[in-house]
Design a protein around this motif. Structure first.
Motif, short mmCIF file in Angstrom:
data_model
loop_
_atom_site.label_atom_id
_atom_site.label_comp_id
_atom_site.label_asym_id
_atom_site.label_seq_id
_atom_site.Cartn_x
_atom_site.Cartn_y
_atom_site.Cartn_z
N ALA A 27 0.83 -1.20 0.00
CA ALA A 27 0.00 0.00 0.00
C ALA A 27 0.87 1.26 0.00
O ALA A 27 0.58 2.23 -0.70
CB ALA A 27 -0.92 0.00 1.21
N LYS A 28 1.95 1.23 0.74
CA LYS A 28 2.88 2.37 0.80
C LYS A 28 3.51 2.60 -0.57
O LYS A 28 3.61 3.74 -1.03
CB LYS A 28 3.95 2.11 1.85
CG LYS A 28 4.86 3.28 2.11
CD LYS A 28 5.83 2.95 3.25
CE LYS A 28 6.73 4.12 3.56
NZ LYS A 28 7.65 3.80 4.67
N GLY A 29 3.92 1.52 -1.23
CA GLY A 29 4.51 1.65 -2.57
C GLY A 29 3.52 2.19 -3.58
O GLY A 29 3.85 3.05 -4.40
N SER A 30 2.28 1.72 -3.51
CA SER A 30 1.24 2.21 -4.41
C SER A 30 0.98 3.69 -4.18
O SER A 30 0.83 4.47 -5.13
CB SER A 30 -0.04 1.41 -4.17
OG SER A 30 -1.08 1.89 -4.95
N HIS A 31 0.97 4.10 -2.92
CA HIS A 31 0.76 5.51 -2.59
C HIS A 31 1.88 6.37 -3.19
O HIS A 31 1.62 7.44 -3.74
CB HIS A 31 0.71 5.70 -1.07
CG HIS A 31 0.58 7.13 -0.65
ND1 HIS A 31 -0.60 7.83 -0.74
CD2 HIS A 31 1.50 8.00 -0.17
CE1 HIS A 31 -0.40 9.07 -0.33
NE2 HIS A 31 0.86 9.19 0.03
N ARG A 32 3.11 5.90 -3.12
CA ARG A 32 4.24 6.65 -3.68
C ARG A 32 4.11 6.82 -5.18
O ARG A 32 4.38 7.88 -5.73
CB ARG A 32 5.55 5.94 -3.36
CG ARG A 32 5.95 6.07 -1.93
CD ARG A 32 7.24 5.34 -1.67
NE ARG A 32 7.63 5.54 -0.29
CZ ARG A 32 8.53 4.85 0.33
NH1 ARG A 32 9.17 3.88 -0.30
NH2 ARG A 32 8.83 5.09 1.59
N VAL A 33 3.67 5.76 -5.87
CA VAL A 33 3.50 5.83 -7.32
C VAL A 33 2.42 6.84 -7.69
O VAL A 33 2.62 7.70 -8.56
CB VAL A 33 3.17 4.44 -7.90
CG1 VAL A 33 2.75 4.53 -9.35
CG2 VAL A 33 4.38 3.51 -7.76
N PHE A 34 1.26 6.77 -7.03
CA PHE A 34 0.17 7.69 -7.35
C PHE A 34 0.53 9.14 -6.98
O PHE A 34 0.17 10.06 -7.70
CB PHE A 34 -1.12 7.26 -6.65
CG PHE A 34 -1.75 6.06 -7.30
CD1 PHE A 34 -2.17 6.09 -8.61
CD2 PHE A 34 -1.90 4.88 -6.59
CE1 PHE A 34 -2.75 4.99 -9.22
CE2 PHE A 34 -2.47 3.77 -7.18
CZ PHE A 34 -2.89 3.83 -8.51
N LYS A 35 1.24 9.33 -5.87
CA LYS A 35 1.66 10.68 -5.48
C LYS A 35 2.61 11.26 -6.52
O LYS A 35 2.47 12.42 -6.93
CB LYS A 35 2.34 10.64 -4.11
CG LYS A 35 2.77 11.99 -3.62
CD LYS A 35 3.44 11.89 -2.26
CE LYS A 35 3.96 13.24 -1.82
NZ LYS A 35 4.72 13.14 -0.56
N ALA A 36 3.55 10.45 -7.00
CA ALA A 36 4.49 10.92 -8.03
C ALA A 36 3.75 11.22 -9.34
O ALA A 36 4.08 12.19 -10.03
CB ALA A 36 5.58 9.88 -8.27
N ALA A 37 2.74 10.42 -9.66
CA ALA A 37 1.96 10.67 -10.87
C ALA A 37 1.22 12.00 -10.79
O ALA A 37 1.18 12.77 -11.76
CB ALA A 37 0.99 9.52 -11.11
N LEU A 38 0.62 12.27 -9.63
CA LEU A 38 -0.07 13.55 -9.46
C LEU A 38 0.90 14.73 -9.54
O LEU A 38 0.61 15.74 -10.19
CB LEU A 38 -0.81 13.56 -8.12
CG LEU A 38 -2.04 12.66 -8.03
CD1 LEU A 38 -2.52 12.58 -6.58
CD2 LEU A 38 -3.13 13.16 -8.93
N GLU A 39 2.04 14.61 -8.89
CA GLU A 39 3.05 15.68 -8.93
C GLU A 39 3.58 15.86 -10.35
O GLU A 39 3.81 16.98 -10.79
CB GLU A 39 4.19 15.36 -7.97
CG GLU A 39 3.81 15.47 -6.52
CD GLU A 39 4.98 15.14 -5.60
OE1 GLU A 39 6.15 15.21 -6.03
OE2 GLU A 39 4.71 14.80 -4.43
N SER A 40 3.78 14.76 -11.06
CA SER A 40 4.28 14.81 -12.43
C SER A 40 3.30 15.54 -13.33
O SER A 40 3.70 16.37 -14.16
CB SER A 40 4.50 13.39 -12.95
OG SER A 40 4.86 13.40 -14.31
#
Length: 53
Positions: A27-40
């Motif tokens: 779940a933590k890894g998934s959160h990091r991916v989605f957060k980076a996608a939003l920032e990107s």
């Protein structure tokens, strides 16, 4: 989702389903991916993901 969670609580890894619930690390890894996608998307550039934290 609740049924899968309860099944895993009751039977451990000997569940009646082919998949297991997500672990906190997943779940933590998934959160990091989605957060980076939003920032990107917001910044219009590639955002690196820090996997070491």
């Amino acid at each position: 989702m609740w049924a899968a969670y309860c099944d895993e609580l009751e039977h451990g890894k000997d569940t009646q389903q082919p998949f297991y619930c997500a672990t906190p690390e997943e779940a933590k890894g998934s959160h990091r991916v989605f957060k980076a996608a939003l920032e990107s998307n917001r910044a219009g550039q590639t955002i690196p993901i820090n996997w070491r934290d």
